[in-house]
Write a protein that holds these residues in place. Structure first.
Motif, PDB file in Angstrom:
ATOM      1  N   LEU A  76       6.247  11.853   0.117  1.00 55.50           N
ATOM      2  CA  LEU A  76       6.743  11.076   0.049  1.00 55.50           C
ATOM      3  C   LEU A  76       7.499  10.505   1.400  1.00 55.50           C
ATOM      4  O   LEU A  76       7.407   9.064   1.914  1.00 55.50           O
ATOM      5  N   SER A  77       7.495  11.164   2.149  1.00 57.33           N
ATOM      6  CA  SER A  77       8.331  11.588   3.531  1.00 57.33           C
ATOM      7  C   SER A  77       7.393  10.824   4.578  1.00 57.33           C
ATOM      8  O   SER A  77       7.307  10.225   5.547  1.00 57.33           O
ATOM      9  N   ARG A 116       1.091  -1.250  -0.118  1.00 50.46           N
ATOM     10  CA  ARG A 116      -0.055  -0.300   0.411  1.00 50.46           C
ATOM     11  C   ARG A 116       0.764   1.378  -0.077  1.00 50.46           C
ATOM     12  O   ARG A 116      -0.042   2.636  -0.605  1.00 50.46           O
ATOM     13  N   ALA A 117       1.743   0.913   0.739  1.00 51.22           N
ATOM     14  CA  ALA A 117       3.104   2.056   0.726  1.00 51.22           C
ATOM     15  C   ALA A 117       3.596   2.407  -1.162  1.00 51.22           C
ATOM     16  O   ALA A 117       3.503   3.980  -1.078  1.00 51.22           O
ATOM     17  N   LEU A 118       3.231   1.106  -1.431  1.00 50.77           N
ATOM     18  CA  LEU A 118       4.391   1.259  -2.626  1.00 50.77           C
ATOM     19  C   LEU A 118       3.333   1.882  -3.536  1.00 50.77           C
ATOM     20  O   LEU A 118       3.814   2.998  -4.625  1.00 50.77           O
ATOM     21  N   ASP A 119       1.529   1.337  -3.521  1.00 49.64           N
ATOM     22  CA  ASP A 119       0.858   1.944  -4.375  1.00 49.64           C
ATOM     23  C   ASP A 119       0.941   3.912  -3.772  1.00 49.64           C
ATOM     24  O   ASP A 119       0.849   4.452  -5.031  1.00 49.64           O
ATOM     25  N   VAL A 140       4.419   5.123  -5.667  1.00 49.48           N
ATOM     26  CA  VAL A 140       4.434   6.024  -7.290  1.00 49.48           C
ATOM     27  C   VAL A 140       2.678   6.721  -7.764  1.00 49.48           C
ATOM     28  O   VAL A 140       3.186   7.110  -8.972  1.00 49.48           O
ATOM     29  N   ALA A 141       1.973   6.912  -6.945  1.00 50.37           N
ATOM     30  CA  ALA A 141       1.200   7.761  -7.585  1.00 50.37           C
ATOM     31  C   ALA A 141       1.583   9.399  -7.037  1.00 50.37           C
ATOM     32  O   ALA A 141       1.884  10.094  -8.505  1.00 50.37           O
ATOM     33  N   ILE A 142       2.253   9.397  -6.439  1.00 49.80           N
ATOM     34  CA  ILE A 142       2.741  10.686  -6.055  1.00 49.80           C
ATOM     35  C   ILE A 142       4.120  11.122  -6.983  1.00 49.80           C
ATOM     36  O   ILE A 142       4.228  11.981  -7.417  1.00 49.80           O
ATOM     37  N   ARG A 179       6.921  -2.355  -6.166  1.00 47.77           N
ATOM     38  CA  ARG A 179       5.143  -2.677  -6.243  1.00 47.77           C
ATOM     39  C   ARG A 179       5.146  -3.721  -6.756  1.00 47.77           C
ATOM     40  O   ARG A 179       4.511  -4.374  -6.012  1.00 47.77           O
ATOM     41  N   ASN A 180       5.804  -3.942  -7.852  1.00 46.73           N
ATOM     42  CA  ASN A 180       5.286  -5.391  -8.799  1.00 46.73           C
ATOM     43  C   ASN A 180       6.180  -6.518  -7.456  1.00 46.73           C
ATOM     44  O   ASN A 180       4.726  -7.364  -7.628  1.00 46.73           O
TER      45      ASN A 180
END
Length: 478
Positions: free
Chosen positions: A442-443, A180-183, A186-188, A238-239
């Motif tokens: 991100l932080s 969920r953090a990587l999702d 990626v969006a940011i 993420r993948n």
């Protein structure tokens, strides 16, 4: 023989006296956790406290299909079978015996199986059908020690399964939070790519009209390129996390390759449990399944000493044979003659060139090793609790600080947007504030992830969801 049988109950009463009395190794424990107090709560399904139904679903899936849990279950089945075998060795064995001989005997009398038979001088059959009972007197507790060691092995396998279940549950939660953090990252980064592209276009236009020099264009280009390069790496992470989570919960190879893992609540929307342990330090020994597993291994090694010592003493076995016999096969099933025998055999060691002594030394050395492993597991457990408490407190403070920093960056972006609308700021000023807010996001995601992971580590370190007293007789099946 009759006097020997009369004394049999007294001999049987001496079982298991060669195994040393077990005493749990003394350990000096703290009375309280430093800086916090234990809060009583029911955390059997502790992952539900994060408030994400998708996480609950993944935990349930892993509990039924995870490979490590399947291996732990198989090990438990092996331990149960080993105990059943060792326990059966303490009991008599009954078997069916039968013979059929065809031949010619000299005219005369022959005694066999306690009976006198007259054999005619002709070719005939001799047959016997009956049962045989064998029993080894466990005078020195050899079989009893082996059975008790196997029983401790079963209990240890139960705790090992609990430890594996706790470890898998923690791994699923942390990997899901990472996904969920990587999702979110990626969006940011995708937003950042668009922001930096627009900034570079504006700076390039300013350069074209002579408003800025080439150095500013180069700086904007480097920032844009860095964001562009970071995005594919983040997508790869993420993948990889998605594939790892699919493997962890036990998905099929087809699902791993083709399907996507479900998503639930956003990372910032997840509830974070309070950073306090649910047990006192003195309760940790009864709470952590891995500590209980090592203690059961220690108990088993204690009984193995009794098994090894029993080799110094003679072994005594009883055998009984009873059945029907007949010289003529045509009359065998009419049981014209019945017979029974009862015998005893003893085998005592005389000279084994130190074999038995070596076995006893090996058993004692194994117990000493298990003592060290047991104490080591306790030290590791308290270290994990201490580290988790410190990490939880630090992560909570870091999360609060980053939340404030992110809020300030968003407020600055809002004010800069208002200034642009009123003609007091340029579009590039707004984009610069937007870029700063994205970095703060991100932080904040990283700080939130660390706080969630720290709470999972605390649950795992305190044996969340398990008590050894509650699982003492569970799943034994013996």
């Amino acid at each position: 023989m009759r006097k020997f049988l009369y004394c049999l109950p007294l001999f049987l009463a001496g079982c298991s006296w060669l195994a040393p009395d077990y005493t749990r190794p003394a350990v000096t424990l703290p009375t309280t956790w430093k800086g916090v107090r234990a809060v009583a709560r029911d955390d059997h399904a502790w992952w539900q406290r994060y408030g994400d139904p998708v996480l609950d679903q993944l935990e349930e899936e892993a509990a039924h299909h995870n490979d490590d849990l399947a291996l732990a279950k198989s090990s438990l089945s092996q331990a149960q079978a080993q105990y059943s075998y060792a326990f059966a060795n303490q009991l008599p064995s009954l078997s069916v015996a039968g013979t059929d001989a065809y031949g010619k005997f000299a005219d005369g009398h022959v005694r066999a199986l306690g009976q006198s038979f007259r054999f005619p001088n002709k070719t005939s059959n001799f047959g016997f059908v009956g049962g045989m009972l064998n029993y080894e007197l466990d005078l020195w507790g050899k079989n009893a020690s082996l059975s008790n060691a196997a029983k401790a092995g079963v209990q240890g396998a139960v705790y090992a399964q609990d430890a594996a279940r706790l470890s898998v549950a923690a791994a699923v939660a942390k990997l899901y939070f990472s996904l969920r953090a990587l999702d979110r990252n990626v969006a940011i980064l995708k937003d950042s790519v668009r922001t930096q592209d627009e900034i570079l276009a504006l700076v390039q236009h300013q350069y074209d009209v002579g408003a800025v020099d080439a150095l500013l264009v180069q700086d904007a280009t480097e920032r844009r390129d860095a964001i562009h390069a970071a995005l594919p790496d983040m997508e790869d992470q993420r993948n990889n996390a998605e594939s790892a989570l699919a493997v962890l919960v036990g998905r099929s190879p087809q699902d791993i390759v083709q399907a996507e893992m479900p998503r639930g609540r956003d990372l910032q929307e997840l509830s974070v449990p309070e950073p306090t342990p649910s047990v006192l330090p003195s309760e940790l020994l009864e709470r952590r399944p891995d500590i209980a597993m090592h203690e059961q291994m220690l108990i088993a090694s204690n009984f193995n000493i009794g098994y090894a010592r029993a080799a110094y003493f003679p072994s005594i076995s009883l055998a009984s044979l009873a059945g029907v016999n007949n010289i003529d096969i045509d009359n065998l099933y009419r049981a014209t003659s019945r017979s029974w025998t009862l015998g005893a055999a003893m085998a005592a060691p005389v000279l084994d060139f130190g074999r038995t002594a070596s076995g006893v030394r090996l058993a004692k050395a194994n117990k000493s090793q298990q003592v060290v492993l047991y104490q080591q597991s306790i030290r590791a457990a308290f270290k994990e609790v201490r580290d988790a408490l410190l990490a939880q407190n630090t992560a909570s403070e870091r999360d609060a600080d980053n939340r404030a920093r992110d809020g300030a960056a968003q407020q600055k972006l809002h004010l800069m947007t208002l200034r642009q609308e009123q003609g007091y700021a340029s579009r590039i000023d707004v984009l610069a504030a937007q870029s700063t807010a994205q970095l703060a996001d991100l932080s904040q995601v990283q700080a939130r992830l660390q706080r969630l992971n720290a709470s999972v580590d605390l649950y795992r370190a305190t044996g969340g969801g398990f008590t050894t007293m509650a699982t003492k007789e569970k799943d034994l099946n013996i």
